[in-house]
Design a protein around this motif. Structure first.
Motif, PDB file in Angstrom:
ATOM      1  N   PHE A 150      27.827  38.931  37.330  1.00  0.00           N
ATOM      2  CA  PHE A 150      27.406  40.378  37.160  1.00  0.00           C
ATOM      3  C   PHE A 150      26.433  40.831  38.242  1.00  0.00           C
ATOM      4  CE2 PHE A 150      24.274  43.223  34.851  1.00  0.00           C
ATOM      5  CZ  PHE A 150      25.138  44.333  34.739  1.00  0.00           C
ATOM      6  N   ALA A 151      25.368  40.110  38.462  1.00  0.00           N
ATOM      7  CA  ALA A 151      24.628  40.799  39.553  1.00  0.00           C
ATOM      8  C   ALA A 151      25.422  40.847  40.933  1.00  0.00           C
ATOM      9  CB  ALA A 151      23.629  39.674  39.750  1.00  0.00           C
ATOM     10  N   THR A 152      26.219  39.972  41.342  1.00  0.00           N
ATOM     11  CA  THR A 152      26.960  40.053  42.421  1.00  0.00           C
ATOM     12  C   THR A 152      28.180  41.448  42.299  1.00  0.00           C
ATOM     13  OG1 THR A 152      26.909  37.594  42.795  1.00  0.00           O
ATOM     14  CG2 THR A 152      28.699  38.903  44.072  1.00  0.00           C
ATOM     15  N   ALA A 153      28.557  41.538  41.418  1.00  0.00           N
ATOM     16  CA  ALA A 153      29.674  42.601  41.213  1.00  0.00           C
ATOM     17  C   ALA A 153      28.700  43.986  41.390  1.00  0.00           C
ATOM     18  CB  ALA A 153      30.195  42.619  39.760  1.00  0.00           C
ATOM     19  N   PHE A 154      27.691  44.246  41.100  1.00  0.00           N
ATOM     20  CA  PHE A 154      27.023  45.577  41.101  1.00  0.00           C
ATOM     21  C   PHE A 154      25.614  45.520  41.776  1.00  0.00           C
ATOM     22  CE2 PHE A 154      29.340  45.082  36.873  1.00  0.00           C
ATOM     23  CZ  PHE A 154      30.163  46.064  37.059  1.00  0.00           C
ATOM     24  N   GLY A 155      25.632  44.524  42.679  1.00  0.00           N
ATOM     25  CA  GLY A 155      24.513  44.515  43.724  1.00  0.00           C
ATOM     26  C   GLY A 155      23.213  44.716  43.161  1.00  0.00           C
TER      27      GLY A 155
ATOM     28  N   GLY B  47      40.992  36.380  14.416  1.00  0.00           N
ATOM     29  CA  GLY B  47      42.442  37.294  14.880  1.00  0.00           C
ATOM     30  C   GLY B  47      42.325  37.504  16.343  1.00  0.00           C
ATOM     31  N   ARG B  48      42.819  38.664  16.680  1.00  0.00           N
ATOM     32  CA  ARG B  48      42.529  39.174  18.133  1.00  0.00           C
ATOM     33  C   ARG B  48      42.308  40.599  18.193  1.00  0.00           C
ATOM     34  NH1 ARG B  48      45.074  35.387  21.752  1.00  0.00           N
ATOM     35  NH2 ARG B  48      46.306  33.805  20.684  1.00  0.00           N
ATOM     36  N   GLY B  49      40.961  40.676  18.588  1.00  0.00           N
ATOM     37  CA  GLY B  49      40.471  42.185  18.746  1.00  0.00           C
ATOM     38  C   GLY B  49      41.070  42.936  19.735  1.00  0.00           C
ATOM     39  N   THR B  50      40.527  44.191  19.954  1.00  0.00           N
ATOM     40  CA  THR B  50      40.938  45.190  21.026  1.00  0.00           C
ATOM     41  C   THR B  50      39.895  45.057  22.007  1.00  0.00           C
ATOM     42  OG1 THR B  50      41.780  46.557  19.274  1.00  0.00           O
ATOM     43  CG2 THR B  50      41.463  47.646  21.557  1.00  0.00           C
ATOM     44  N   ARG B  51      40.355  45.002  23.364  1.00  0.00           N
ATOM     45  CA  ARG B  51      39.441  44.951  24.596  1.00  0.00           C
ATOM     46  C   ARG B  51      38.602  46.220  24.423  1.00  0.00           C
ATOM     47  NH1 ARG B  51      38.421  40.330  26.955  1.00  0.00           N
ATOM     48  NH2 ARG B  51      40.058  39.084  27.131  1.00  0.00           N
ATOM     49  N   ALA B  52      37.157  46.115  24.530  1.00  0.00           N
ATOM     50  CA  ALA B  52      36.391  47.099  24.846  1.00  0.00           C
ATOM     51  C   ALA B  52      37.042  48.101  25.938  1.00  0.00           C
ATOM     52  CB  ALA B  52      35.165  46.780  25.173  1.00  0.00           C
ATOM     53  N   ALA B  53      36.843  49.471  25.782  1.00  0.00           N
ATOM     54  CA  ALA B  53      37.132  50.626  26.650  1.00  0.00           C
ATOM     55  C   ALA B  53      36.374  50.386  27.920  1.00  0.00           C
ATOM     56  CB  ALA B  53      37.178  52.084  26.212  1.00  0.00           C
ATOM     57  N   GLU B  54      37.003  50.467  29.186  1.00  0.00           N
ATOM     58  CA  GLU B  54      36.284  50.532  30.365  1.00  0.00           C
ATOM     59  C   GLU B  54      35.385  49.322  30.420  1.00  0.00           C
ATOM     60  OE1 GLU B  54      33.984  54.131  31.074  1.00  0.00           O
ATOM     61  OE2 GLU B  54      35.813  55.452  30.946  1.00  0.00           O
ATOM     62  N   ALA B  55      36.019  48.105  29.995  1.00  0.00           N
ATOM     63  CA  ALA B  55      35.236  46.972  30.186  1.00  0.00           C
ATOM     64  C   ALA B  55      34.969  46.160  31.293  1.00  0.00           C
ATOM     65  CB  ALA B  55      35.681  45.888  28.802  1.00  0.00           C
ATOM     66  N   TRP B  56      34.076  45.604  31.733  1.00  0.00           N
ATOM     67  CA  TRP B  56      33.913  44.602  32.750  1.00  0.00           C
ATOM     68  C   TRP B  56      33.475  43.364  32.473  1.00  0.00           C
ATOM     69  CZ3 TRP B  56      30.380  41.135  34.451  1.00  0.00           C
ATOM     70  CH2 TRP B  56      30.540  40.590  35.955  1.00  0.00           C
ATOM     71  N   TRP B  57      34.192  42.151  32.851  1.00  0.00           N
ATOM     72  CA  TRP B  57      33.755  40.896  32.709  1.00  0.00           C
ATOM     73  C   TRP B  57      34.216  40.190  34.050  1.00  0.00           C
ATOM     74  CZ3 TRP B  57      38.028  42.760  30.362  1.00  0.00           C
ATOM     75  CH2 TRP B  57      39.066  42.541  30.604  1.00  0.00           C
ATOM     76  N   PRO B  58      33.493  39.163  34.293  1.00  0.00           N
ATOM     77  CA  PRO B  58      33.862  38.310  35.750  1.00  0.00           C
ATOM     78  C   PRO B  58      35.145  37.945  35.548  1.00  0.00           C
ATOM     79  CG  PRO B  58      31.718  37.314  34.408  1.00  0.00           C
ATOM     80  CD  PRO B  58      32.338  38.560  33.494  1.00  0.00           C
ATOM     81  N   GLY B  59      35.807  37.914  36.903  1.00  0.00           N
ATOM     82  CA  GLY B  59      36.905  37.275  37.197  1.00  0.00           C
ATOM     83  C   GLY B  59      38.259  38.431  36.653  1.00  0.00           C
ATOM     84  N   GLN B  60      38.179  39.518  36.341  1.00  0.00           N
ATOM     85  CA  GLN B  60      39.175  40.252  35.548  1.00  0.00           C
ATOM     86  C   GLN B  60      40.376  40.104  36.735  1.00  0.00           C
ATOM     87  OE1 GLN B  60      36.744  43.955  35.324  1.00  0.00           O
ATOM     88  NE2 GLN B  60      37.726  44.201  33.567  1.00  0.00           N
ATOM     89  N   PRO B  61      41.698  39.971  36.172  1.00  0.00           N
ATOM     90  CA  PRO B  61      42.036  39.529  34.668  1.00  0.00           C
ATOM     91  C   PRO B  61      41.797  38.003  34.781  1.00  0.00           C
ATOM     92  CG  PRO B  61      44.027  39.969  35.920  1.00  0.00           C
ATOM     93  CD  PRO B  61      42.803  40.269  36.991  1.00  0.00           C
TER      94      PRO B  61
END
Length: 305
Positions: free
Chosen positions: A200-205, A283-297
């Motif tokens: 997270f720190a690397t992705a957003f400086g 179950g399988r939920g819905t991905r959060a809108a405009e989400a970021w997580w490491p290594g997408q996808p």
């Protein structure tokens, strides 16, 4: 050697404070202290240097830690060889979102025997030796012998004191955190949460400060309540309480929303009858809108300890 005492020692190391270890183990702080004292007596060495704000490992404690983990792994293997009991599921911490999901499952299916454990960085190894049935982990690329399903994207938010420059903001972007001191003393290298916040720190400086001993969540909250410069990050589902006079502010992170992607992981050949019920419940939920997580996808394999 008392393995409950060994388990308590490992939990105290991971939590940073006896009080937090007591919460993770669902016992009293006094019980934690007694178990550690008994273990130190058995070993003939001090394992922690105690201070008013927490406890640090001594040189003897550092030397004993890998052996303590191996003792617990051996116990798990022995139990697995004859186990036919409740569904055993690992969570990272009992005050975090996966523990809440398990409590909701228990409330929906009280007839299913359930045991909740906290194995920290040995959970994936415990899956493979069949001492647990499932674990909640993040950032998973599924190995051939394991399977997984994503269950929940948990947003990460900023937590700061009333004097912080961002305290009055309803939301900020992750990039707007640049230049602000983000203090996460629990960001341990080699753990999945350490890898998450480093990415997270690397992705957003950003610069995340993990310096100093981890004296527990309460010390972090106390520090940021008094500071106009220090803030921290935490998942929205963390069950934390603090005195009203702290007046801490939760600030949403948006555009994008950093999320911690929780997955349930299990051994592909595990035939426990309750495992399917847990998977169906989550179950399988819905991905959060405009989400970021490491290594997408793409995602990475969790540490096996």
């Amino acid at each position: 050697m008392d393995l409950d005492a060994v388990r308590t020692f490992v939990a105290a190391v991971a939590a940073g404070r006896f009080q937090d270890a007591a919460v993770d183990l669902s016992i009293t702080q006094q019980a934690v202290s007694k178990r550690i004292a008994a273990l130190e007596k058995t070993l003939g060495a001090r394992l922690f240097t105690r201070t008013a704000r927490g406890a640090r490992l001594t040189a003897a404690g550092e030397a004993f830690l890998p052996h303590a983990r191996e003792l617990l792994s051996a116990e798990a293997r022995a139990l697995a060889s004859v186990r036919t009991g409740p569904l055993r599921v690992d969570v990272i911490g009992r005050r975090l979102c996966p523990a809440t999901l398990l409590r909701e499952f228990h409330e929906a299916h009280p007839e299913i025997a359930l045991e909740v454990v906290t194995l920290f960085d040995t959970a994936v190894a415990a899956l493979r030796n069949a001492s647990i049935d499932a674990t909640f982990r993040a950032l998973v690329e599924v190995p051939p012998d394991l399977d997984a399903q994503w269950v929940f994207d948990e947003p990460i938010e900023l937590l700061c004191g009333p004097g912080h420059p961002l305290a009055g903001s309803a939301s900020v972007t992750p990039a707007e955190l640049a230049g602000h001191r983000l203090w996460l003393p629990g960001m341990v290298p080699g753990t999945e949460w350490g890898a998450y916040y480093a990415a997270f720190a690397t992705a957003f400086g950003l610069s995340i400060d993990a310096a100093g001993p981890n004296f527990g969540t309460e010390v972090v909250l106390d520090t940021i309540a008094k500071s106009a410069e220090v803030a921290t990050l935490l998942p929205t589902g963390a069950r934390l309480r603090w005195p009203a006079e702290y007046d801490l502010r939760r600030v949403k992170l948006e555009r994008p929303v950093p999320v911690y992607p929780h997955s349930l992981i299990w051994r592909r050949d595990d035939a426990h009858p309750a495992l399917k019920a847990l998977r169906t419940h989550l179950g399988r939920g819905t991905r959060a809108a405009e989400a970021w997580w490491p290594g997408q996808p793409s995602q990475t394999v969790p540490s096996t300890g």
